[in-house]
Enzyme design. Structure first.
Site, PDB file in Angstrom:
ATOM      1  N   ASP A   1     -27.666  16.781 -23.135  1.00  0.00           N
ATOM      2  CA  ASP A   1     -26.868  16.730 -21.924  1.00  0.00           C
ATOM      3  C   ASP A   1     -26.892  18.164 -21.378  1.00  0.00           C
ATOM      4  O   ASP A   1     -27.270  19.102 -22.097  1.00  0.00           O
ATOM      5  CB  ASP A   1     -25.445  16.290 -22.283  1.00  0.00           C
ATOM      6  CG  ASP A   1     -24.503  16.409 -21.110  1.00  0.00           C
ATOM      7  OD1 ASP A   1     -24.837  15.904 -20.031  1.00  0.00           O
ATOM      8  OD2 ASP A   1     -23.418  17.034 -21.259  1.00  0.00           O
TER       9      ASP A   1
ATOM     10  N   ASP B   1     -24.396  19.780 -18.498  1.00  0.00           N
ATOM     11  CA  ASP B   1     -23.079  20.365 -18.196  1.00  0.00           C
ATOM     12  C   ASP B   1     -22.192  20.383 -19.441  1.00  0.00           C
ATOM     13  O   ASP B   1     -21.874  19.327 -19.994  1.00  0.00           O
ATOM     14  CB  ASP B   1     -22.371  19.538 -17.104  1.00  0.00           C
ATOM     15  CG  ASP B   1     -23.121  19.553 -15.774  1.00  0.00           C
ATOM     16  OD1 ASP B   1     -23.637  20.609 -15.402  1.00  0.00           O
ATOM     17  OD2 ASP B   1     -23.179  18.488 -15.116  1.00  0.00           O
TER      18      ASP B   1
HETATM   19  C1  BG6 Z   1     -22.090  15.227 -15.398  1.00  0.00           C
HETATM   20  C2  BG6 Z   1     -20.745  15.900 -15.499  1.00  0.00           C
HETATM   21  O1  BG6 Z   1     -23.034  15.977 -16.100  1.00  0.00           O
HETATM   22  O2  BG6 Z   1     -22.496  15.105 -14.032  1.00  0.00           O
HETATM   23  C3  BG6 Z   1     -19.735  15.175 -14.626  1.00  0.00           C
HETATM   24  O3  BG6 Z   1     -20.320  15.885 -16.842  1.00  0.00           O
HETATM   25  C4  BG6 Z   1     -20.256  15.102 -13.187  1.00  0.00           C
HETATM   26  O4  BG6 Z   1     -18.506  15.854 -14.675  1.00  0.00           O
HETATM   27  C5  BG6 Z   1     -21.598  14.387 -13.201  1.00  0.00           C
HETATM   28  O5  BG6 Z   1     -19.336  14.387 -12.372  1.00  0.00           O
HETATM   29  C6  BG6 Z   1     -22.213  14.254 -11.804  1.00  0.00           C
HETATM   30  O6  BG6 Z   1     -22.563  15.519 -11.332  1.00  0.00           O
HETATM   31  P1  BG6 Z   1     -23.046  15.835  -9.847  1.00  0.00           P
HETATM   32  O7  BG6 Z   1     -23.601  17.232  -9.952  1.00  0.00           O
HETATM   33  O8  BG6 Z   1     -24.111  14.831  -9.517  1.00  0.00           O
HETATM   34  O9  BG6 Z   1     -21.877  15.736  -8.979  1.00  0.00           O
HETATM   35 MG    MG Z   2     -21.656  17.208 -20.278  1.00  0.00          MG
END
Ligand code: BG6
Ligand code: MG
Length: 214
Positions: free
Chosen positions: A8, A10
């Protein structure tokens, strides 16, 4: 035998989970709702729109779809602003070392992030070349805890899901990995991630010798 590791992004490779939190908190303030770290756990791993829906539900706010799209765009604007101010030093300690050990042992490396910003983030960090496949939020229909994203990553890597190990910081992500029939290392809070095969507080503290023993 573990033949691929799927990461993963984030909160696992870099602290962009914190930038997501700051941006959601800022948005929630607009309708007088104080988003806490505890509630924020529910937003981790799920899509942008699903995250917004969770925030709105807790704030007791109901809105039409068009307005929701606008709010999601505004949050994303703030998030991408934080991301563009980031530099490659923000990659978590131990990540580069883990990648190079995996490469040395011929274990494939994939990325599976629900974020539609994943490609931009790995480019800013300068790690895009580390992955044999990148699956992001633009390529899936169902976000974590559905196993779709991990199954797609395994398929693109040409590795059986049972031979894949996932690194995840989100409860939804741990569930998705297990539902895909993969092994999972939780990165973060033990109580939240206890369903994972192993939990470490950071990638740096993952014992590489455990890789084939999970
Ligand atoms: C995930 C995060 O990796 O991506 C979430 O953990 C986030 O918190 C999701 O909402 C979507 O991200 P983005 O950048 O498409 O808004
Ligand atoms: Mg994550």
């Amino acid at each position: 035998m573990i033949k691929a590791c799927i990461f993963d992004l984030d909160g696992v490779l870099v602290d962009t989970a914190h930038y997501h939190f700051l941006a959601w908190k800022r948005l929630a303030k607009e309708f007088d709702y104080e988003l806490t770290e505890e509630i924020n756990e529910e937003l981790k791993g799920v899509s942008r729109m699903k995250s917004l829906e969770i925030v709105l539900q807790h704030a007791n706010v109901s809105l039409e779809n068009q307005k929701k799209e606008l709010l999601a765009d505004r949050k994303n604007g703030w998030f991408t602003e934080y991301v563009h101010n980031m530099n490659p030093d923000e990659l978590f300690p131990g990540v580069r070392e883990l990648f190079s050990r995996l490469r040395k042992d011929n274990i494939k490396i994939g990325l599976a992030s629900s974020s539609k910003n994943a490609k931009t983030i790995i480019e800013i960090l300068g790690i895009q070349h580390e992955f044999e496949t990148v699956v992001d939020g633009t390529m899936i229909v169902h976000s974590k805890p559905d196993p779709e994203i991990f199954l797609l990553a395994a398929k693109r890597l040409g590795i059986d899901p049972a031979d894949c190990l996932v690194f995840e910081d989100a409860e939804a992500g741990v569930e998705a990995a297990l539902a895909a029939g993969m092994k999972c290392v939780g990165v973060g809070n033990f109580t939240k991630l206890k369903r994972a095969n192993r939990v470490v507080d950071s990638i740096q503290n993952f014992n590489y010798h455990d890789l084939q023993k999970l």
